[in-house]
Design an enzyme around this catalytic site. Structure first.
Site, PDB file in Angstrom:
ATOM      1  N   HIS A  83      -2.067  76.837 -18.145  1.00 55.78           N
ATOM      2  CA  HIS A  83      -2.858  77.348 -19.274  1.00 55.78           C
ATOM      3  C   HIS A  83      -2.028  78.232 -20.198  1.00 55.78           C
ATOM      4  CE1 HIS A  83      -3.690  80.859 -16.491  1.00 55.78           C
ATOM      5  NE2 HIS A  83      -3.520  81.516 -17.633  1.00 55.78           N
ATOM      6  N   ASP A 136      -3.373  74.358 -11.995  1.00 54.34           N
ATOM      7  CA  ASP A 136      -2.901  75.227 -13.079  1.00 54.34           C
ATOM      8  C   ASP A 136      -1.422  75.576 -12.907  1.00 54.34           C
ATOM      9  OD1 ASP A 136      -2.835  76.867 -15.286  1.00 54.34           O
ATOM     10  OD2 ASP A 136      -3.932  78.517 -14.343  1.00 54.34           O
ATOM     11  N   GLN A 230      -4.708  90.366 -17.499  1.00 52.26           N
ATOM     12  CA  GLN A 230      -4.208  89.658 -18.666  1.00 52.26           C
ATOM     13  C   GLN A 230      -2.716  89.880 -18.858  1.00 52.26           C
ATOM     14  OE1 GLN A 230      -7.169  91.184 -18.787  1.00 52.26           O
ATOM     15  NE2 GLN A 230      -8.637  89.873 -19.843  1.00 52.26           N
ATOM     16  N   GLY A 231      -2.010  88.805 -19.187  1.00 47.10           N
ATOM     17  CA  GLY A 231      -0.575  88.888 -19.406  1.00 47.10           C
ATOM     18  C   GLY A 231       0.259  88.558 -18.195  1.00 47.10           C
ATOM     19  N   ASP A 232      -0.386  88.415 -17.009  1.00 51.51           N
ATOM     20  CA  ASP A 232       0.331  88.144 -15.767  1.00 51.51           C
ATOM     21  C   ASP A 232       0.325  86.675 -15.380  1.00 51.51           C
ATOM     22  OD1 ASP A 232       1.055  90.803 -15.233  1.00 51.51           O
ATOM     23  OD2 ASP A 232      -0.909  91.218 -14.417  1.00 51.51           O
ATOM     24  N   SER A 233      -0.431  85.848 -16.084  1.00 55.87           N
ATOM     25  CA  SER A 233      -0.555  84.437 -15.714  1.00 55.87           C
ATOM     26  C   SER A 233       0.799  83.790 -15.499  1.00 55.87           C
ATOM     27  CB  SER A 233      -1.288  83.667 -16.811  1.00 55.87           C
ATOM     28  OG  SER A 233      -2.664  83.885 -16.757  1.00 55.87           O
TER      29      SER A 233
END
Length: 285
Positions: A83, A136, A230-233
């Site tokens: 994603h 993912d 958020q930002g760690d994906s």
């Protein structure tokens, strides 16, 4: 460390193109004393396989254009979340992002430490389902080799690192509080692997999402407070010294009863046709 909206409350953990470190939508509450939500600062030299994905064209120069995490599993091979490379995040297909790079060897994004290595090619899992978040993951091939020792081994099917209650560490430069407080320095949080039954109970298929044990695992703490955001994906979840998960999605950041959900690395190996012997060989490739 956590996610962007994938739907209602469950959201992938990325930043939005042109948002320059502002999540798409309101972030869930997390503990006030958090760092990587309940974590602590670490030096990248202690986890040299942890890398940042960067595009200054899409995300601005703040924090070196970082928008997701990744993990080096070969000297020219990086795994990340599918994603992270979708049009909803990048604003285009990956081949249209001319300055897509992997930042390696850099603890603090505001420094010029380490290297920024251009991405030569991108392969996004065609079986990724952006509704269920299954499958993912994506594979980045780099234009030049990373330094020797910058690679982590991957845990195959049946590896004891997947056993419930195993201690694990999740790494990233994402939101440290669930309220848009992004880290410039690398952080890690201690979590534990949870049973499939506990994960299914947390995410039975309601608005918070459905946990699918074939391609996912989840990790956290019963009381919450330690998590990705958020930002760690795409960043690594490491147990027993091996890569067991990639940061994927979840409900809020550090919420009790809402553990982080990760792409199960054994399913990545299976999909790519990499057995554990080949995975070990990749460490020196």
């Amino acid at each position: 460390m956590r996610r962007l909206f994938a739907r209602a409350l469950a959201r992938p953990l990325v930043l939005a193109a042109a948002a320059t470190a502002i999540p798409l939508g309101s972030a869930a509450h997390a503990s006030a004393d958090s760092i990587v939500v309940g974590g602590f600062p670490v030096e990248v030299s202690d986890s040299p396989w942890t890398v940042a994905l960067s595009s200054r064209d899409r995300f601005g120069g703040t924090r070196a254009g970082q928008f997701c995490g990744g993990v080096a599993v070969g000297r020219t091979t990086v795994l990340t979340a599918a994603h992270c490379l979708g049009e909803q995040v990048l604003g285009s297909t990956p081949d249209q992002v001319d300055d897509l790079k992997v930042i390696t060897g850099r603890t603090d994004l505001l420094t010029d430490q380490g290297q920024e290595v251009p991405v030569r090619s991108v392969w996004v899992n065609p079986e990724h389902d952006d509704v269920s978040n299954a499958g993912d993951f994506a594979v980045l091939t780099l234009s030049e080799a990373l330094p020797a020792g910058s690679v982590i081994g991957m845990a195959g099917e049946g590896d004891p690192a997947y056993t419930p209650d195993t201690g694990a560490l999740v790494y990233g430069w994402g939101d440290t509080s669930g309220a848009g407080d992004y880290a410039n320095g690398l952080r890690a949080a201690r979590v534990r692997v949870l049973s499939d039954a506990a994960c299914e109970q947390a995410y039975p298929g309601n608005d918070d999402g459905r946990y699918l044990s074939a391609t996912m695992l989840c990790a956290g703490q019963d009381a919450g407070g330690r998590d990705a955001c958020q930002g760690d994906s795409g960043g690594p979840l490491v147990g027993g010294g091996r890569l067991i998960g990639l940061v994927s999605w979840g409900s809020g950041c550090g919420r009790p009863g809402s553990p982080g959900v990760y792409t199960r690395v054994s399913s990545v190996l299976r999909t790519l046709g990499w057995d554990t012997a080949a995975a070990r060989q990749r460490e020196g490739s």
